[in-house]
Motif scaffolding. Sequence first.
Motif, PDB file in Angstrom:
ATOM      1  N   LEU A 169      28.591  -3.857  -9.776  1.00 37.41           N
ATOM      2  CA  LEU A 169      29.196  -4.130 -11.075  1.00 37.41           C
ATOM      3  C   LEU A 169      29.100  -5.617 -11.375  1.00 37.41           C
ATOM      4  N   GLY A 170      28.857  -5.919 -12.637  1.00 38.69           N
ATOM      5  CA  GLY A 170      28.837  -7.301 -13.069  1.00 38.69           C
ATOM      6  C   GLY A 170      30.190  -7.735 -13.597  1.00 38.69           C
ATOM      7  N   ALA A 171      30.376  -9.034 -13.694  1.00 38.31           N
ATOM      8  CA  ALA A 171      31.623  -9.587 -14.207  1.00 38.31           C
ATOM      9  C   ALA A 171      31.334 -10.922 -14.878  1.00 38.31           C
ATOM     10  N   ARG A 172      31.980 -11.145 -16.016  1.00 39.83           N
ATOM     11  CA  ARG A 172      31.839 -12.407 -16.740  1.00 39.83           C
ATOM     12  C   ARG A 172      33.178 -13.150 -16.763  1.00 39.83           C
ATOM     13  N   ALA A 173      33.110 -14.436 -16.494  1.00 38.52           N
ATOM     14  CA  ALA A 173      34.296 -15.286 -16.562  1.00 38.52           C
ATOM     15  C   ALA A 173      34.048 -16.399 -17.571  1.00 38.52           C
ATOM     16  N   TRP A 174      35.082 -16.751 -18.319  1.00 37.37           N
ATOM     17  CA  TRP A 174      35.028 -17.929 -19.175  1.00 37.37           C
ATOM     18  C   TRP A 174      35.393 -19.150 -18.349  1.00 37.37           C
ATOM     19  N   TYR A 175      34.723 -20.271 -18.605  1.00 35.47           N
ATOM     20  CA  TYR A 175      35.067 -21.489 -17.888  1.00 35.47           C
ATOM     21  C   TYR A 175      35.099 -22.671 -18.851  1.00 35.47           C
ATOM     22  N   ALA A 176      35.765 -23.717 -18.431  1.00 38.72           N
ATOM     23  CA  ALA A 176      35.730 -24.992 -19.139  1.00 38.72           C
ATOM     24  C   ALA A 176      35.712 -26.112 -18.106  1.00 38.72           C
ATOM     25  N   ARG A 177      35.124 -27.218 -18.502  1.00 34.01           N
ATOM     26  CA  ARG A 177      35.048 -28.421 -17.677  1.00 34.01           C
ATOM     27  C   ARG A 177      35.404 -29.605 -18.564  1.00 34.01           C
ATOM     28  N   GLY A 178      36.217 -30.517 -18.032  1.00 36.70           N
ATOM     29  CA  GLY A 178      36.589 -31.699 -18.791  1.00 36.70           C
ATOM     30  C   GLY A 178      36.635 -32.930 -17.899  1.00 36.70           C
ATOM     31  N   THR A 179      36.653 -34.090 -18.538  1.00 35.78           N
ATOM     32  CA  THR A 179      36.649 -35.373 -17.833  1.00 35.78           C
ATOM     33  C   THR A 179      37.978 -36.089 -18.034  1.00 35.78           C
ATOM     34  N   VAL A 180      38.533 -36.609 -16.963  1.00 34.30           N
ATOM     35  CA  VAL A 180      39.794 -37.344 -17.035  1.00 34.30           C
ATOM     36  C   VAL A 180      39.537 -38.706 -17.666  1.00 34.30           C
ATOM     37  N   ARG A 181      40.363 -39.062 -18.593  1.00 34.30           N
ATOM     38  CA  ARG A 181      40.192 -40.313 -19.330  1.00 34.30           C
ATOM     39  C   ARG A 181      40.362 -41.530 -18.426  1.00 34.30           C
ATOM     40  N   GLY A 182      39.661 -42.583 -18.816  1.00 32.62           N
ATOM     41  CA  GLY A 182      39.837 -43.870 -18.118  1.00 32.62           C
ATOM     42  C   GLY A 182      38.675 -44.263 -17.258  1.00 32.62           C
ATOM     43  N   GLY A 183      37.682 -43.387 -17.104  1.00 32.57           N
ATOM     44  CA  GLY A 183      36.522 -43.744 -16.289  1.00 32.57           C
ATOM     45  C   GLY A 183      35.583 -44.676 -17.037  1.00 32.57           C
ATOM     46  N   THR A 184      34.697 -45.299 -16.312  1.00 30.53           N
ATOM     47  CA  THR A 184      33.744 -46.218 -16.934  1.00 30.53           C
ATOM     48  C   THR A 184      32.426 -45.508 -17.214  1.00 30.53           C
TER      49      THR A 184
END
Length: 258
Positions: A243-258
């Motif tokens: 059986l297949g399965a799909r997941a939603w994902y998100a990725r973000g960056t923490v503020r303050g980096g150079t």
Amino acid sequence: MSFTSSADKYDRFMGRYTRTLAPALADAAGVVSGMRVLDVGCGPGGLTDVLAARLGDESVAAIDPAPQFAQACGERHPGADVRVGVAEDLPWDDGAFDATISSLVIAFMRDPDQGVREMARVTRPGGTVAACMWDIPGGGMTMLSTFWRAVRSIDPNVTGERARPGVTEGDIGELFRRAALDDVVEGSLEATADYADFDDFWDPFTFAVGPAGEYLATLSPDRREQLREAVRAAIPNDGPFSLGARAWYARGTVRGGT
């Protein structure tokens, strides 16, 4: 909700999907050698396994509210920093990790907004926060959608897991934006699981793991058998199947980096 099942029962129910989901999430989060990474809601260690293979135990930390899961994860990775605790109150210093990742957990956080804020807090500026959750309303998680469709054929008023946070496309990204994460990227991840036969599919539901298992445990023996037959009718193969399965994902960056 709290998970009270044993680690091996969780592995039979959901862990078999982690074998393909966890590497996909680690890739989406950009996990590479040299990083220090935290696994939030580690369970028995499906994602932790992948992180440790890439980074080494000493570069991995993990946390889960279920003591039996944290213990199992710690036994599998004795060099990792594995603790019992919740996402909403992470016991690490600000900026302690290069990335903080959570797989299949946001839907079960008491306060998802606070959980994501904590994930961002313990991640260094410029570091990555990433999470995924099954596509429940869209039917992308075939195993669960098959179960809940059968349930609703018997009891149309059952909500199932459709109202939980993170299970709808865009949910996780919105949580990340509310937590002031930058450069939020959203998408989907694919996973698969193999079953020897119908019993291998059905029996893990009887372990009372997660909302589906807990619902099944509330039914009388007659209703449980009725549901089993309804699920059986939806599984066309008498032998091995996948059986297949799909997941939603998100990725973000923490503020303050150079």
